[in-house]
Design a protein around this motif. Structure first.
Motif, mmCIF file in Angstrom:
data_model
loop_
_atom_site.group_PDB
_atom_site.id
_atom_site.type_symbol
_atom_site.label_atom_id
_atom_site.label_comp_id
_atom_site.label_asym_id
_atom_site.label_seq_id
_atom_site.Cartn_x
_atom_site.Cartn_y
_atom_site.Cartn_z
ATOM 1 N N GLY A 198 43.345 -46.950 -16.391
ATOM 2 C CA GLY A 198 42.992 -47.886 -15.326
ATOM 3 C C GLY A 198 43.528 -47.470 -13.976
ATOM 4 O O GLY A 198 42.805 -47.469 -12.968
ATOM 5 N N VAL A 199 44.807 -47.086 -13.941
ATOM 6 C CA VAL A 199 45.423 -46.675 -12.675
ATOM 7 C C VAL A 199 44.765 -45.407 -12.144
ATOM 8 O O VAL A 199 44.462 -45.295 -10.943
ATOM 9 C CB VAL A 199 46.938 -46.471 -12.872
ATOM 10 N N ALA A 200 44.533 -44.429 -13.023
ATOM 11 C CA ALA A 200 43.941 -43.165 -12.596
ATOM 12 C C ALA A 200 42.535 -43.361 -12.046
ATOM 13 O O ALA A 200 42.177 -42.786 -10.998
ATOM 14 C CB ALA A 200 43.916 -42.178 -13.764
ATOM 15 N N MET A 201 41.729 -44.165 -12.712
ATOM 16 C CA MET A 201 40.348 -44.350 -12.266
ATOM 17 C C MET A 201 40.265 -45.198 -10.998
ATOM 18 O O MET A 201 39.414 -44.958 -10.139
ATOM 19 C CB MET A 201 39.512 -44.976 -13.383
ATOM 20 N N LEU A 202 41.156 -46.178 -10.844
ATOM 21 C CA LEU A 202 41.170 -46.950 -9.593
ATOM 22 C C LEU A 202 41.625 -46.071 -8.432
ATOM 23 O O LEU A 202 41.097 -46.173 -7.318
ATOM 24 C CB LEU A 202 42.093 -48.158 -9.743
ATOM 25 N N ALA A 203 42.593 -45.196 -8.701
ATOM 26 C CA ALA A 203 43.028 -44.267 -7.649
ATOM 27 C C ALA A 203 41.901 -43.323 -7.274
ATOM 28 O O ALA A 203 41.675 -43.038 -6.083
ATOM 29 C CB ALA A 203 44.253 -43.486 -8.131
ATOM 30 N N ALA A 204 41.151 -42.833 -8.291
ATOM 31 C CA ALA A 204 40.021 -41.938 -8.015
ATOM 32 C C ALA A 204 38.946 -42.636 -7.198
ATOM 33 O O ALA A 204 38.266 -42.010 -6.374
ATOM 34 C CB ALA A 204 39.435 -41.424 -9.330
ATOM 35 N N ALA A 205 38.790 -43.939 -7.415
ATOM 36 C CA ALA A 205 37.753 -44.689 -6.699
ATOM 37 C C ALA A 205 38.058 -44.803 -5.209
ATOM 38 O O ALA A 205 37.131 -44.829 -4.377
ATOM 39 C CB ALA A 205 37.607 -46.085 -7.306
ATOM 40 N N PHE A 206 39.355 -44.845 -4.840
ATOM 41 C CA PHE A 206 39.702 -45.107 -3.439
ATOM 42 C C PHE A 206 40.280 -43.890 -2.721
ATOM 43 O O PHE A 206 40.675 -43.989 -1.563
ATOM 44 C CB PHE A 206 40.680 -46.287 -3.377
ATOM 45 N N VAL A 207 40.318 -42.754 -3.411
ATOM 46 C CA VAL A 207 40.673 -41.502 -2.730
ATOM 47 C C VAL A 207 39.476 -41.056 -1.887
ATOM 48 O O VAL A 207 38.327 -41.192 -2.319
ATOM 49 C CB VAL A 207 41.041 -40.416 -3.770
ATOM 50 N N PRO A 208 39.695 -40.557 -0.677
ATOM 51 C CA PRO A 208 38.557 -40.090 0.145
ATOM 52 C C PRO A 208 37.680 -39.110 -0.605
ATOM 53 O O PRO A 208 38.163 -38.209 -1.299
ATOM 54 C CB PRO A 208 39.257 -39.416 1.335
ATOM 55 N N ALA A 209 36.372 -39.277 -0.485
ATOM 56 C CA ALA A 209 35.412 -38.496 -1.264
ATOM 57 C C ALA A 209 35.481 -37.004 -0.977
ATOM 58 O O ALA A 209 35.114 -36.189 -1.821
ATOM 59 C CB ALA A 209 33.991 -39.008 -1.001
ATOM 60 N N ASP A 210 35.973 -36.628 0.216
ATOM 61 C CA ASP A 210 36.019 -35.205 0.539
ATOM 62 C C ASP A 210 37.167 -34.486 -0.163
ATOM 63 O O ASP A 210 37.205 -33.257 -0.209
ATOM 64 C CB ASP A 210 36.108 -35.002 2.057
#
Length: 596
Positions: A454-466
């Protein structure tokens, strides 16, 4: 000599159940089938069969995840006919524009501009030379068929999961293994030459049905010919080649960019499995349960020769077989009588029975029997909480496990390397799960793994796409931990459900996992189109919810399995105990049982 136990007294002309000689001779100790397997050990008879069955699982990975490389989302432009003009769209919230690939503009004689649906497209073939998407032009109004190409396989999995147990138990492990693997191989190879999309989808649907039948029959057979002391190793590592197949799938797709050749080449290794069928015997345990004692004895004698060991005396083996088949018949009869009795009580009263024909009553009785066997999972408080909790966990497992594998393109990562690394993460996860679940317990590992996902995927969602490398790293971390969850939660499911309803609990929970995997394909495709971060956010939130659910379960490490629903409801569990061996019973209940 001590008296013969009541359960083993027989006529002097018949074999004694549980003893190795006739009753007028010296009685030898009881033997069990697990003891026979321990004598046989691991050798030329069972080890090649187990390795062959494990190898088979590797061949299914390319077909489960086939949509990633065979029907990808690729750039496309509308081929505007003569007299037409491309339609320009302004991207919402920006000054940028793009061409609409589904509609073009045509000027009428009156001078007005009219939108026309595009009928021909030019596809970007810089990454893939030929795909299902481009060959059948699955864009715009036909876009849903591209997602269906991926999800139709998991729909077949859903159907197959509901019937695999019946077929394997009714017709035998080896028989159904031969039928399902041959059909799977022929269909997988045949898809390469099928001319139209509809027949391809039908073939993939049938492939999906065969998948759980091959898995269930193969895994059951492997466990039934493995000595008890080796099952802790064989069980978790049996599906390890599946993860190797996921990694290899990325390699196949990297070197072969035409989807028909890719389908053919990735299916050819299935042919390597079939030589092992020549040395595969029917499960001796299944033969005993079904009453085929002569065939079971032949299999055991062959196993002893091949493994170079000595079997117990023939009389002991026959007595053991008779005991096993009698016990199986008794349990089956009690289960049938219980379900039929409850069903009859529900659907028939005196007045109702007079008004119904016998055929109608039988049909309603059977229907009510099926309903009764399912609703037992929800009748009592603890059973209902266990069932709903497991349904939620399995739904999230299917959604996140397959969703992360399918979301490489949405994340902006390189498709080929992402798939290979996802497979490597699964391999590592299986080793970590096998080592940690016995040391730390099922509850802790599943809760921590779900939380980390959960933490990893939420972090991936809000990391800048570039920052593609960071998004990819976080997603692969989520893939590793959700893979650990998959191994741990399935084991915990089999231990939490009482023996009385274990098959039903496992079966219906698996159905929920398949529903999650079906949903994953559409969620990644449609929600990812709206916002690239959205699928990762969904996987993250649902994984955290699942962590909360597993936190509420009791620990099952080291605990004896509970046999009945009523026993589950009367047990008291030590508060905050990490080890389920701390299980105890009410003092009052114990006193009542003692008095009885």
């Amino acid at each position: 000599m001590s008296p013969v136990p009541e359960r083993s007294r027989r006529d002097s002309k018949t074999l004694t159940v549980g003893y190795g000689t006739t009753s007028d001779q010296h009685l030898e100790p009881v033997i069990t089938f697990d003891e026979v397997l321990e004598k046989l050990g691991m050798g030329r008879w069972n080890l090649p069969v187990i390795l062959g069955l494990s190898f088979w699982t590797m061949n299914m990975s390319p077909h489960v995840l086939g949509g990633v490389f065979m029907a990808p989302n690729i750039d496309v432009t509308c081929q505007v006919p003569e007299g037409g003009f491309p339609k320009v769209l302004q991207q919402e919230g920006t000054n940028q524009t793009r061409l609409d690939h589904c509609v073009y503009v045509e000027e009428m004689q009156s001078g007005s501009m009219v939108d026309r649906p595009c009928e021909l497209w030019a596809f970007d073939n810089s990454t893939f030379h030929s795909t299902v998407t481009s060959e059948f032009q699955l864009v715009c109004d036909s876009r849903a068929w591209r997602t269906t190409f991926q999800s139709i396989y998991t729909v077949g999995l859903l159907f197959g999961s509901s019937v695999n147990g019946f077929f394997c138990d009714r017709y035998g492990r080896k028989t159904m293994l031969i039928i399902s693997t041959v059909m799977y191989c022929l269909l997988a190879l045949g898809i390469s030459w099928l001319p139209d999309l509809s027949t391809i989808l039908i073939a993939r649907f049938i492939l999906g049905i065969m998948h759980p039948i091959t898995n269930h029959c193969g895994h059951t057979l492997a466990m039934e010919i493995t000595p008890k002391r080796h099952r802790r190793i064989v069980g978790p590592l049996y599906f390890l080649p599946w993860s190797v197949g996921v990694a290899a799938w990325g390699g196949f797709a990297y070197f072969i960019r035409d989807w028909r050749w890719l389908q053919l080449v990735s299916s050819l290794p299935t042919l390597l499995y079939f030589p092992s069928l020549w040395v595969t015997d029917e499960s001796p345990r299944w033969l005993m349960v079904r009453g085929h004692h002569d065939r079971a004895l032949q299999v055991l004698e062959k196993a002893a020769r091949w493994n170079n060991v000595q079997l117990p005396p023939r009389d002991q083996l026959l007595a053991m077989m008779e005991d096993i088949s009698s016990e199986a018949a008794r349990v089956s009869g009690e289960a049938t009588a219980r379900v039929s009795g409850e069903a009859t009580t529900r659907v028939s009263g005196e007045a109702t029975a007079k008004r119904r024909t016998p055929g109608r009553q039988t049909w309603l009785t059977k229907l009510s029997g099926v309903t009764t066997s399912f609703t037992i999972l929800f009748r009592t408080r603890r059973m209902r909480r266990t069932t709903l909790g497991m349904y939620g966990c399995h739904l999230v497992l299917g959604l996140a496990f397959y969703g992360i594998s399918l979301s490489g393109q949405t994340l902006g990562a390189d498709l080929f390397s992402f798939m290979a690394l996802a497979g490597a993460a699964e391999v590592l996860a299986k080793f970590l799960a096998a080592v940690s679940i016995e040391r730390f317990g099922r509850k802790i590992i599943s809760t921590v793994s779900f939380s980390t996902t959960g933490v990893a995927m939420l972090a991936a969602a809000f990391v800048p796409a570039d920052l593609v490398w960071l998004v990819t790293t976080l997603s692969l971390a989520g893939k590793l931990t959700i893979s650990m969850c998959y191994t741990t939660v399935f084991l915990m499911t089999s231990e939490l459900f009482p023996t009385e309803v274990r098959t039903r609990g496992l079966g219906t929970s698996t159905v929920m996992a398949q529903i999650g995997s079906i949903s994953a394909a559409y969620l990644v495709d449609y929600l990812g189109k709206l916002a690239s971060w959205a699928p990762s956010a969904v996987f993250g939130v649902t994984s955290l919810l699942a962590a909360g659910i597993t936190r509420s379960f009791r620990e099952t490490r080291g605990a004896a399995l509970i046999d009945t629903v009523s026993a589950l409801e009367t047990q008291v569990f030590k508060p905050h105990a990490l080890d389920a061996s701390a299980l105890k019973t009410h003092a009052a209940d114990t006193q009542v049982q003692t008095e009885e």
